[in-house]
Design a protein around this motif. Structure first.
Motif, mmCIF file in Angstrom:
data_model
loop_
_atom_site.group_PDB
_atom_site.id
_atom_site.type_symbol
_atom_site.label_atom_id
_atom_site.label_comp_id
_atom_site.label_asym_id
_atom_site.label_seq_id
_atom_site.Cartn_x
_atom_site.Cartn_y
_atom_site.Cartn_z
ATOM 1 N N ARG A 93 48.306 26.680 114.843
ATOM 2 C CA ARG A 93 48.968 26.250 113.716
ATOM 3 C C ARG A 93 50.337 25.522 114.029
ATOM 4 O O ARG A 93 50.933 24.896 113.252
ATOM 5 C CB ARG A 93 49.128 27.418 112.637
ATOM 6 N N ARG A 133 53.372 32.221 114.796
ATOM 7 C CA ARG A 133 52.459 33.310 115.466
ATOM 8 C C ARG A 133 50.881 32.903 115.820
ATOM 9 O O ARG A 133 50.278 33.294 116.990
ATOM 10 C CB ARG A 133 51.851 34.425 114.283
ATOM 11 N N PHE A 167 59.514 23.569 97.700
ATOM 12 C CA PHE A 167 58.735 23.078 98.808
ATOM 13 C C PHE A 167 57.361 23.147 98.576
ATOM 14 O O PHE A 167 56.739 24.083 99.200
ATOM 15 C CB PHE A 167 59.208 23.765 100.108
ATOM 16 N N THR A 227 66.323 31.437 105.685
ATOM 17 C CA THR A 227 66.300 30.539 104.635
ATOM 18 C C THR A 227 65.904 31.233 103.396
ATOM 19 O O THR A 227 65.531 30.596 102.501
ATOM 20 C CB THR A 227 65.202 29.248 104.823
ATOM 21 N N PRO A 252 67.787 27.078 100.838
ATOM 22 C CA PRO A 252 67.790 25.836 100.416
ATOM 23 C C PRO A 252 67.331 25.637 98.922
ATOM 24 O O PRO A 252 66.123 26.370 98.617
ATOM 25 C CB PRO A 252 66.767 25.021 101.111
ATOM 26 N N VAL A 306 60.573 32.273 108.093
ATOM 27 C CA VAL A 306 59.161 33.055 107.549
ATOM 28 C C VAL A 306 59.206 33.551 106.320
ATOM 29 O O VAL A 306 60.243 33.355 105.812
ATOM 30 C CB VAL A 306 59.068 33.932 108.942
ATOM 31 N N ASP A 329 59.451 35.877 103.177
ATOM 32 C CA ASP A 329 60.195 37.131 102.836
ATOM 33 C C ASP A 329 59.805 38.550 103.622
ATOM 34 O O ASP A 329 60.609 39.126 104.054
ATOM 35 C CB ASP A 329 60.543 37.039 101.193
ATOM 36 N N ARG A 343 56.193 25.481 105.652
ATOM 37 C CA ARG A 343 56.738 24.246 104.959
ATOM 38 C C ARG A 343 58.036 24.003 105.028
ATOM 39 O O ARG A 343 58.552 22.836 105.423
ATOM 40 C CB ARG A 343 56.331 24.505 103.467
ATOM 41 N N VAL A 344 58.680 25.199 104.990
ATOM 42 C CA VAL A 344 60.333 24.899 105.064
ATOM 43 C C VAL A 344 60.543 24.745 106.431
ATOM 44 O O VAL A 344 61.749 23.868 106.793
ATOM 45 C CB VAL A 344 61.075 26.274 104.697
#
Ligand SMILES: NC(=O)c1ccc[n+]([C@@H]2O[C@H](COP(=O)([O-])OP(=O)(O)OC[C@H]3O[C@@H](n4cnc5c(N)ncnc54)[C@H](OP(=O)(O)O)[C@@H]3O)[C@@H](O)[C@H]2O)c1
Length: 293
Positions: free
Chosen positions: A38, A34, A122, A94, A118, A67, A69, A12-13
């Motif tokens: 996708r 990965r 999201f 992020t 950010p 990715v 956390d 999403r981010v």
């Protein structure tokens, strides 16, 4: 100079940032993930760049690690192992949870290290790309990374807040409470209005929007204690008892959440000068409700 950006993490981010960077005139090289299918779908959703190879990442001025956390330390170590580091490139993540220490695997490879969190939800890439504009970006950077990191935040349309040595776990817990806690509370509020019976869905949304919007705004402007209103603030123990009984009959979970929040509201009311006998009366009602459960 046009900044070349590679994004690791086609979620999403990653997609939202790719769209915004591209829209602001940066050269988004593309995304690396990965899973090829996708990642290709994310590139299509971003509508810019392409599916990257590690050699492409090594050409970027800025590499964004978007990715999850728990995956971040391994993703950074993997990027180093694949030779994706380029001297003086800015590597940024992020994550709200991690600081700069998460770049340990890249130490000694000459990359500049930064974090750009950010401060926006999201729910999906489209909602996130919209929410970014005007929202704060919490920046943490080593000195030689700060200028480019600020520039990236500005390209995204975000308002930079530069910090150092934030307790990341506590900061991230506060973020989760502010964003996800409010979303969860909204779900409880929606259920509570729904069981009241007579309001249409539009009417319920209008009432909940008005009250929650005004409450959050008021608490931000005046401070939470000064902004508090309602039965607990007035010390109206009888009404608090009625509310708790009605909710417990229809929505036991909502009643528990309501009681816990009113317990805290009572502390705010006491701090605002609610008379001691009224504080005691409301406290007794809340304690009795807890015993009944
Ligand atoms: N969501 C929010 O509201 C929000 C707000 C601010 C900051 N953030 C932060 O932004 C980061 C990303 O969040 P998100 O919501 O975008 O997560 P997400 O939608 O789950 O996306 C994460 C992406 O990273 C990919 N990935 C995981 N390990 C990888 C690796 N080693 N190499 C390449 N790609 C890898 C995943 O791919 P697979 O498909 O293979 O799993 C997935 O596409 C997190 O640190 C989060 O804390 C999120």
């Amino acid at each position: 100079m046009t900044v070349r950006i590679a994004i690791l993490g086609p979620g999403r981010v990653g997609v939202a940032l790719a769209r915004r960077f591209h829209g602001a005139g940066a050269a988004v090289l593309g995304l690396l993930g990965r899973d090829p299918a996708r990642t290709a779908a994310a590139v299509a959703a971003a509508d810019c760049g392409r599916v990257l190879a590690w050699s492409d990442v090594a050409r970027a001025h800025a590499v964004v690690f978007a990715v999850g956390d728990p995956d971040l330390p391994a993703a950074i170590a993997d990027a180093v192992a694949r030779g994706a580091h380029r001297r003086c490139a800015l590597w940024l993540h992020t994550s709200g949870r991690h600081g700069l220490e998460v770049f340990a695997a890249a130490a000694g490879h000459g990359v500049r290290r930064g974090a750009l969190h950010p401060v926006a939800p999201f729910a999906d890439a489209t909602a996130g790309a919209e929410a970014l504009v005007g929202a704060p970006a919490l920046l943490e950077a080593e000195p030689r990374a700060e200028r480019l990191l600020r520039r990236l935040a500005t390209l995204l349309g975000m308002v930079p807040i530069v910090v150092s040595a934030v307790d990341r776990t506590r900061y991230h817990a506060a973020c989760a409470l502010a964003a996800n806690g409010t979303t969860a509370l909204r779900s409880v509020v929606d259920a509570a209005f729904a069981q009241a019976g007579t309001l249409s869905a539009d009417q319920r949304r209008a009432v909940a929007d008005a009250l929650m919007g005004a409450a959050v705004h008021g608490a931000g402007v005046r401070g939470a204690a000064a902004a508090l209103s309602g039965p607990v603030r007035r010390g109206d123990a009888a009404t608090v008892a009625l509310h708790l009984r009605a909710l417990a009959a229809a929505l036991p979970d909502a009643a528990r959440i309501h009681a816990a929040l009113m317990q805290h509201a009572l502390q705010l009311a006491a701090a605002e000068g609610l008379a001691a006998d009224r504080v005691a009366a409301v406290r007794a009602v809340l304690a009795a409700a807890a015993e009944d459960r």
